[in-house]
Design an enzyme around this catalytic site. Structure first.
Site, PDB file in Angstrom:
ATOM      1  CG  HIS A  76       9.095   5.341   0.729  1.00  0.00           C
ATOM      2  ND1 HIS A  76       8.185   6.029  -0.059  1.00  0.00           N
ATOM      3  CD2 HIS A  76       8.491   5.194   1.938  1.00  0.00           C
ATOM      4  CE1 HIS A  76       7.095   6.280   0.647  1.00  0.00           C
ATOM      5  NE2 HIS A  76       7.245   5.776   1.858  1.00  0.00           N
TER       6      HIS A  76
ATOM      7  CE  LYS B 124     -13.061 -13.372  -4.716  1.00  0.00           C
ATOM      8  NZ  LYS B 124     -14.101 -12.829  -5.640  1.00  0.00           N
TER       9      LYS B 124
ATOM     10  NE  ARG C  47       3.711   8.771   9.232  1.00  0.00           N
ATOM     11  CZ  ARG C  47       3.125   8.173  10.291  1.00  0.00           C
ATOM     12  NH1 ARG C  47       2.353   8.869  11.075  1.00  0.00           N
ATOM     13  NH2 ARG C  47       3.354   6.914  10.549  1.00  0.00           N
ATOM     14  CB  THR C  48       2.875   6.906   2.209  1.00  0.00           C
ATOM     15  OG1 THR C  48       4.132   7.079   2.861  1.00  0.00           O
ATOM     16  CG2 THR C  48       3.088   6.912   0.701  1.00  0.00           C
TER      17      THR C  48
ATOM     18  NE  ARG D 178       4.101   1.946   1.792  1.00  0.00           N
ATOM     19  CZ  ARG D 178       4.341   2.675   2.884  1.00  0.00           C
ATOM     20  NH1 ARG D 178       3.910   2.274   4.061  1.00  0.00           N
ATOM     21  NH2 ARG D 178       4.987   3.821   2.783  1.00  0.00           N
TER      22      ARG D 178
END
Length: 304
Positions: free
Chosen positions: A133, A84, A55-56, A105
């Protein structure tokens, strides 16, 4: 403080007036959530999701495209230079040179704040660690405001894992900007972090700690549910003992107010029974849908 060019790292950085401006803008954007505006034509949003999201991430991408902008980025570290050994700082510097804003995120607490210190472009925290959040809290508060017509004067119950759910920490800090009564419903060891409780106490938020939702359910205007995280329990039998007490069903809600709304940040597991979907109380899918106009409003305020 102006929204233009602003980082969104923590809900603590915003005033009630800021949120009310965002709510008004979101209400306007609802009319365009299925259309297209050219407010951000020529702008590029970079999404850097080091953790899974549905959703986000998709609501940010949809919001940017509805506003006429473009999106670049990744939805996991796989396939990027992080595999890497590239540092977070170097990844952010790269994205900063490509985009007008960055949405991040990350599993580590403080990652968004660090990214904001590295980047010149605005950085938006889409969840870091188990603590912040902010845009989810903005969405939660907007949903309450939109459906109830207000936030002040409401009785809000928050139920489930209140310690590790980052949505809960940010929501509580946002609720501290309003005059509400909050009931925190959880097993004792999953109560909110002391840091969060200290903060909301300092802001004058009235709250009460409870073990069972039945103690307050008939008086609630809003019930916000989050998952009890089985992996946090050292004793599986202890989890089995409490999990049924933190599950919402349609039958349970028969004693609730007619206009009670049930919210959930989603995804759900077994803490919110599908039987609730058909009741007048279910507002969580509408809550998720509001994510697009809210993030349209947020991006337009920051970038236009």
């Amino acid at each position: 403080m102006s929204w233009r060019g602003r980082d969104v790292v923590s809900i603590r950085d915003f005033t009630r007036r800021d949120l009310e401006e965002l709510f008004d803008k979101t209400r306007q954007m609802e009319a365009h959530a299925r259309g297209r505006l050219d407010l951000l034509k020529g702008k590029i949003l970079a999404v850097a999701f080091f953790e899974p999201s549905t959703r986000t991430r998709l609501s940010f991408e949809t919001a940017m495209k509805r506003l006429g902008g473009d999106v670049i980025g990744f939805s996991s570290a796989e396939g990027t230079s992080v595999e890497k050994g590239e540092t977070l700082a170097d990844t952010i510097r790269m994205l900063d040179s490509y985009a007008d804003a960055i949405v991040i995120r990350h599993r580590a607490e403080g990652a968004a704040k660090f990214a904001a210190e590295v980047a010149e472009a605005p950085v938006i925290n889409a969840g870091d660690g188990a603590f912040n959040h902010p845009t989810q809290a903005m969405l939660d508060l907007y949903t309450i405001w939109r459906i109830k017509g207000r936030v002040d004067g409401l009785r809000v119950g928050i139920m489930g894992d209140l310690k590790y759910a980052r949505t809960v920490n940010s929501l509580l800090e946002g609720l501290a900007l309003f005059d509400v009564d909050v009931y925190l419903i959880s097993p004792e060891f999953l109560r909110p972090r002391q840091e969060t409780l200290d903060y909301i106490e300092s802001r004058g938020l009235k709250y009460k700690l409870l073990a069972k939702v039945e103690e307050i359910l008939p008086d609630l205007d809003v019930l916000y549910v989050v998952r009890i995280q089985k992996e946090r329990f050292l004793d599986p039998l202890e989890y089995e003992r409490v999990k049924g007490s933190y599950k919402v069903t349609a039958h349970m809600l028969k004693g609730a107010k007619e206009d009670l709304i049930v919210l959930h940040p989603l995804p759900r597991v077994d803490e919110l029974d599908p039987s609730v979907d058909k009741t007048r109380h279910a507002a969580y899918f509408k809550q998720a849908a509001y994510g697009v106009p809210l993030r349209m409003a947020l991006l337009s305020l920051i970038l236009s």
